[in-house]
Design an enzyme around this catalytic site. Structure first.
Site, PDB file in Angstrom:
ATOM      1  N   LYS A  56    -125.953  30.871 -89.447  1.00  0.00           N
ATOM      2  CA  LYS A  56    -127.131  31.011 -89.224  1.00  0.00           C
ATOM      3  C   LYS A  56    -128.204  30.916 -90.614  1.00  0.00           C
ATOM      4  O   LYS A  56    -127.463  31.669 -91.635  1.00  0.00           O
ATOM      5  CB  LYS A  56    -127.455  32.540 -88.755  1.00  0.00           C
TER       6      LYS A  56
ATOM      7  N   ASN B 236    -126.788  38.460 -88.515  1.00  0.00           N
ATOM      8  CA  ASN B 236    -125.714  38.539 -88.965  1.00  0.00           C
ATOM      9  C   ASN B 236    -124.316  37.465 -88.529  1.00  0.00           C
ATOM     10  O   ASN B 236    -123.524  37.537 -87.865  1.00  0.00           O
ATOM     11  CB  ASN B 236    -125.716  39.063 -86.915  1.00  0.00           C
TER      12      ASN B 236
ATOM     13  N   GLU C 174    -122.444  24.065 -75.481  1.00  0.00           N
ATOM     14  CA  GLU C 174    -122.882  24.300 -77.311  1.00  0.00           C
ATOM     15  C   GLU C 174    -122.496  23.283 -77.981  1.00  0.00           C
ATOM     16  O   GLU C 174    -122.933  22.532 -79.054  1.00  0.00           O
ATOM     17  CB  GLU C 174    -122.707  25.704 -77.525  1.00  0.00           C
TER      18      GLU C 174
ATOM     19  N   HIS D 249    -123.062  33.007 -85.173  1.00  0.00           N
ATOM     20  CA  HIS D 249    -123.120  32.251 -83.918  1.00  0.00           C
ATOM     21  C   HIS D 249    -121.503  32.900 -82.661  1.00  0.00           C
ATOM     22  O   HIS D 249    -120.545  31.942 -84.020  1.00  0.00           O
ATOM     23  CB  HIS D 249    -123.965  31.239 -83.284  1.00  0.00           C
TER      24      HIS D 249
END
Ligand code: GDP
Length: 139
Positions: free
Chosen positions: A11, A114, A128, A117
């Site tokens: 991220k 966080n 995805e 993913h």
């Protein structure tokens, strides 16, 4: 029977903090084989599509702003029982609750930021992976 493929993203905050290389190294050392890898930046619209399952949640707008705020790394990973293996490996959604040594404990800075993913089912891993990669981009 569970599949051997999962999908991950590093991220934006973990990228900004300079942790891309360390996270990729931890993934490889954890026995996950990289089947596809890409550095890219999501548009707001792409982030909204990717996280559409969360569209009723109060954090949806903030999450999709965050996920489109800078570069990410997307990757397809292979390991036996990949979904559970990788979710155990990255730790709980909130880095404060993540087991010591997991990627989220090591590099996560908030429940939203966080670090990574990880897909939650075989079906979503395929969706995805297909969101980011054509079959020609897999090794
Ligand atoms: P995951 O499967 O562990 O990634 O967790 P979820 O599918 O429940 O949530 C997807 C992502 O939304 C998480 O990885 C976080 O980045 C974000 N998120 C989840 N819960 C919250 C929350 O309560 N607040 C905020 N700001 N973000 C959240």
């Amino acid at each position: 029977m569970t599949g051997n493929i999962t999908f991950t993203m590093i991220k934006p905050k973990a990228m900004e903090n300079g942790n891309m290389g360390k996270i990729i190294a931890q993934i490889i050392e954890g026995g996950f084989k990289i089947k596809a890898l890409k550095l890219t930046t999501l548009t707001k619209e792409q982030a909204m599509e990717f996280y559409a399952v969360h569209k009723e949640r109060p954090f949806y707008d903030g999450l999709t702003d965050f996920m489109s705020s800078g570069p990410i790394v997307a990757a397809i990973l292979e390991k036996e029982n990949a979904i559970k293996a990788y979710r155990d490996f990255i730790g709980a959604t909130n880095p404060a609750d993540a087991a010591e040594g997991t990627i989220r404990a090591n590099y996560g800075t908030s429940i939203e930021a966080n670090a990574v993913h990880g897909s939650d089912s075989d079906e979503n891993a395929q969706i995805e992976a297909g969101f980011f990669f054509s079959k020609r981009e897999w090794v």
